[in-house]
Design an enzyme around this catalytic site. Structure first.
Site, PDB file in Angstrom:
ATOM      1  N   HIS A   1       0.846  -1.182   0.000  1.00 15.88           N
ATOM      2  CA  HIS A   1       0.000   0.000   0.000  1.00 15.88           C
ATOM      3  C   HIS A   1       0.882   1.232   0.000  1.00 15.88           C
ATOM      4  CE1 HIS A   1      -3.256  -2.596   0.381  1.00 15.88           C
ATOM      5  NE2 HIS A   1      -4.123  -1.701   0.777  1.00 15.88           N
TER       6      HIS A   1
ATOM      7  N   LYS B   1     -14.803   3.677   5.268  1.00 13.38           N
ATOM      8  CA  LYS B   1     -14.969   4.844   4.386  1.00 13.38           C
ATOM      9  C   LYS B   1     -16.428   4.973   3.950  1.00 13.38           C
ATOM     10  CE  LYS B   1     -13.371   6.524  -0.027  1.00 13.38           C
ATOM     11  NZ  LYS B   1     -14.336   5.923  -0.913  1.00 13.38           N
TER      12      LYS B   1
END
Length: 883
Positions: free
Chosen positions: A138, A546
């Site tokens: 990531h 999210k």
């Protein structure tokens, strides 16, 4: 102040002093004076001196463009040094975590003291230990590899300086080396000039294996064995290695067009090449060490007359020759040469294991156990942990890519459009084709590029040596057909074994439907026959948070896991839950021990599989000693969770969580999705747009180039809010929900949940950690400097909300201040704030200058742009987690 903090502070102070000398040598006294003035003002501002806070703001606003970069770099490098000191402190004799391997001893003693547990039960739990760590690239590892290496060297210097017997001359030498390393770091550009390619990311993963895990894993197993012998009288079998490493680097193509089938094929070869390279070094040592003559008849029969004089060496030399031949062949393949496979090519772990184990057995039988249990045992354990592939690879792709590929195939065949079929029709078609003996793909058909890529990837899996690919993960999985579709595409590619295919449930709705999807799948006879009693399911933490906010997401994750555990138990299926956690709280991050003990009962029965992401890999596995510490923590948490599972939550607690979930989700979405000012506010109050310029990972920041917050990946979304210190995704909605439940007269119930339910207490603990890193005055300063006045009320509303949230969490936890039960973390945040604050203020100033230049239609000033990138990297170092 107790000794552990004073030792850390004295190291931080010493490193800061050396950095100061380096800056003075490089740029002169006046720049060092400027940096020192800013540091003192920041310290005083933190202590509450309002006048000095104003002076700090004015000083940083008035820096000339020439001063920006040196000041930004000074504070950013200081934070990197502070992090290095802290990492060393966690394993040093003076640090509180120095006894982390002791965590296993502590757990074993705790288990032995349980009246309903006996040694045999504990031993059985140890034997079924399974830990798989999945390293992912990531784009949160902001620090360049070259600087990571220098930090490792600085760590070694701190270790030497800690030695009480060090002579003055040696101390002088070590200090000289320390000065060199800090000077090298200062004169190295900390920001990459180009985005890393997926192959670069894979090489970064191999470097972690080589520099830390290669030594750390055998050390951890020695420690584990020692504690088991001491506490249970039990020795680990030679072939028992409960930890494995897998990687997404070079395999994760979800939303990353740069990861192609060709890239995956290349990374698989590169990984095997690196394994031969590392095993060759091991075998070279063994050739030198195993000079013994006594051997068992079995070993002598194996080496024949030719090797009878030095049987062990003879076997090791033969293995070395095979490794060298394998490495040469892999090198040629990596250069694109098509060579026939040499005789003796190493493709399976057994080929490495057998000669080594034959030596081990012979040495033990001939009374040379002390030698067998040295370097040879470490190498045997590396074969079990890393083996021929070094790290296995997961393939990850989004579900719609498979649907589109099958749609293209069915349209070409003239049997309709798979994409438009109902779920029932899709399943019927897929099961029919999975049972069919004829191929589905037409011979001379030319697919589109996207479909060809999906099919080529399946071909790479089918052709890869067995065991080099661990699982196929389907992101955004929503239906049973999403899983069956992958099995069909793999069958068409000619795969000869049952590849584990793991659906990844990651939005709130998908988590809520996960159990239903898996129940439908497990009711299909063909599917039950294929999986042979084992199923992996991945739980997504980042996207659900999210989508719905952290409180609703964490409850949905808990419920999904709980339901899946019960469904699989009823069906007699061994379930492995794969946790896609991030490093930050908004992406599911939490201290390992607390996080694991807060899972539903039974969630670790099938072992633990978890992603280790971005910068967290360096913090948890950057040094062999830190690796031992991290693996020991995981081991003790798995043992404890399996043998002393947390209680089932009361029904009344579940109802409260349902309530909290609904209120928090409504609050979160009310701002993020429904408030028309939110997106403009987000874009101006954070460096979200500027983050795109940072050459971090190989993956684009957005799933779609256009689009709002929804299309933004979870990582940049969190990264942006971490930078301006509002930390919004990690708390928004949670406190409002708690406050509402308190107002409904349920505070005592919440307090009981906090006391007696690890899931809930961990949630509150994570909120406290976020609140400790958030900062109201800095978030306010970003607004004043960067946000249009019409949007100021929204910023104030959010900050007021944060202030209220802190109060309600402290009231429920019965604490007077944040992190009361984790003073070590509070101390660490406090230590870094003095250096992070100036970077935040400077960042807001740089964003202001950069945006003003853009508005005026002028070309950007490279000094401002470069300094801005450095502040982003510096704040990330100060926060200790980025996304």
């Amino acid at each position: 102040m107790n000794e552990q903090y004073s030792a850390l502070r004295s190291n931080v102070s010493m490193l800061g002093k050396v950095l100061g000398e380096t800056i003075k040598d490089a740029l002169g006294e006046h720049i060092l004076d400027r940096v020192e003035t800013i540091r003192k003002l920041s310290k005083s501002s933190r202590a509450g001196n309002e006048a000095n806070r104003q002076e700090l703001l004015t000083t940083l606003q008035n820096l000339s463009n020439d001063e920006l970069l040196p000041v930004a770099r000074a504070f950013s490098q200081f934070l990197n040094l502070a992090n290095t000191a802290e990492q060393y402190h966690s394993i040093s004799p003076k640090g509180e975590a120095a006894s982390n391997p002791e965590v296993i001893a502590h757990t074993l003693r705790k288990l032995k003291n349980q009246p309903d547990l006996n040694d045999a039960t504990i031993k059985k739990a140890v034997e079924s230990l399974s830990l798989e760590l999945v390293l992912t690239a990531h784009p949160t590892e902001i620090t360049r590899r070259t600087l990571i290496h220098k930090m490792g060297e600085i760590n070694n210097c701190l270790k030497q300086l800690d030695n009480t017997d060090i002579a003055d001359y040696e101390r002088h030498q070590v200090m000289r080396r320390l000065r060199q390393l800090i000077a090298q770091s200062w004169h190295t550009d900390e920001i990459r000039k180009q985005r890393p390619s997926p192959v670069d990311e894979a090489k970064w993963g191999f470097a972690v294996v080589e520099n830390s895990l290669w030594q750390g894993v055998p050390n951890y197993l020695r420690e584990l064995n020692e504690q088991l012998e001491e506490n249970l009288g039990y020795k680990l079998p030679v072939d028992f290695v409960p930890v494995r490493f897998t990687s997404w680097m070079g395999g994760d193509r979800d939303g990353n067009p740069n990861v192609t089938a060709e890239i995956t094929r290349h990374v698989l070869l590169l990984s095997r090449w690196k394994a031969t390279d590392l095993f060759l070094k091991d075998i070279h040592v063994l050739v030198s060490e195993l000079s013994m003559v006594d051997a068992t008849p079995e070993l002598l029969a194996l080496v024949g007359e030719e090797g009878a004089s030095e049987p062990y060496r003879y076997l090791m030399k033969k293995l070395r020759a095979r490794l060298m031949a394998t490495q040469s062949w892999l090198e040629a393949r990596l250069k694109g040469e098509k060579l026939p496979k040499p005789a003796g090519l190493l493709t399976q772990n057994e080929q490495l294991w057998e000669p080594l184990y034959a030596c081990y057995q012979s040495l033990q039988a001939c009374g040379m156990g002390i030698i067998a249990n040295g370097e040879l045992l470490d190498t045997l354990r590396r074969v079990k942990c890393f083996g021929v592939p070094l790290v296995r690879i997961d393939i990850r792709q989004e579900s719609t890519r498979h649907t589109e590929a099958l749609g293209e195939i069915t349209r070409y065949l003239g049997i309709g459009d798979y994409e438009s079929w109902s779920e029932a029709d899709k399943q019927a078609f897929l099961i029919r084709e999975l049972n069919s003996k004829r191929p589905l793909l037409p011979r001379n058909w030319e697919p589109s590029n996207d479909t060809r890529e999906v099919l080529e990837t399946c071909k790479v899996i089918a052709e890869a040596p067995k065991g080099s690919i661990a699982a196929y993960v389907i992101s955004m999985a929503k239906t049973p057909s999403d899983v069956l579709a992958v099995h069909l595409l793999l069958k068409e590619a000619g795969i000869g074994f049952a590849m584990p295919v793991a659906p990844l449930f990651e939005t709130l709705d998908d988590l809520n439907n996960a159990d239903d999807v898996m129940t439908q799948l497990l009711n299909i006879d063909w599917y039950r026959g294929l999986i042979q009693g084992k199923q992996m399911v991945m739980i997504g933490y980042s996207d659900s948070a999210k989508d719905a906010g952290v409180m609703a997401a964490s409850w949905a994750q808990y419920q999904a896991q709980d339901a899946l555990i019960k469904t699989c138990e009823k069906a007699g299926i061994e379930l492995t839950l794969f946790h896609g956690r991030g490093g930050s709280i908004g992406r599911g991050g939490a201290p390992a021990h607390a996080a694991l003990l807060s899972q539903p009962p039974g969630s670790l029965k099938g072992g633990l599989r978890v992603t280790e992401q971005g910068e967290m890999i360096r913090f948890k596995y950057g040094l062999p000693e830190v690796t031992v510490s991290s693996l020991s923590l995981y081991t003790s948490a798995i043992l404890e969770a399996n043998l002393l599972p947390p209680p089932e939550p009361k029904d009344s607690w579940r109802h409260i969580m349902d309530e909290l979930s609904v209120i928090s989700c409504e609050t979160y979405r009310g701002y993020v999705r429904e408030n028309k000012d939110f997106v403009p506010y987000f874009r101006s109050a954070t460096p979200e747009q500027e983050l795109g310029k940072l050459p971090l990972g190989s993956r684009p920041a957005k799933r779609r180039p256009t689009g709002g917050v929804e299309s933004l990946r979870a990582i940049p979304w969190i990264f942006a809010w971490t930078q301006n210190r509002l930390m919004l995704p990690a708390w928004l909605g949670a406190g409002t929900a708690l406050q509402k439940v308190v107002e409904d007269g349920k505070q005592s119930e919440l307090e009981a949940m906090c006391r007696d339910w690890p899931f809930f207490s961990t949630r509150l603990g994570m909120l406290e950690m976020v609140f400790s890193k958030a900062d109201l005055w800095l978030a306010d300063y970003y607004d004043q400097r960067l946000v249009a006045k019409t949007l100021w009320p929204l910023g104030k509303e959010l900050r007021d909300l944060l202030e209220e949230d802190i109060k309600v969490v402290l009231a429920i936890a019965n604490d007077s201040h944040l992190m009361a039960d984790l003073p070590w973390i509070a101390e660490s945040i406090q230590l870094r704030n003095v250096y992070t604050d100036p970077l935040n203020v400077l960042q807001a100033e740089l964003l202001y200058r950069s945006r003003l230049t853009e508005e005026q239609g002028k070309s950007p000033d490279p000094r401002v742009e470069q300094a801005l990138m450095v502040t982003i990297a510096g704040v990330a170092a100060g926060m200790r987690n980025t996304g």
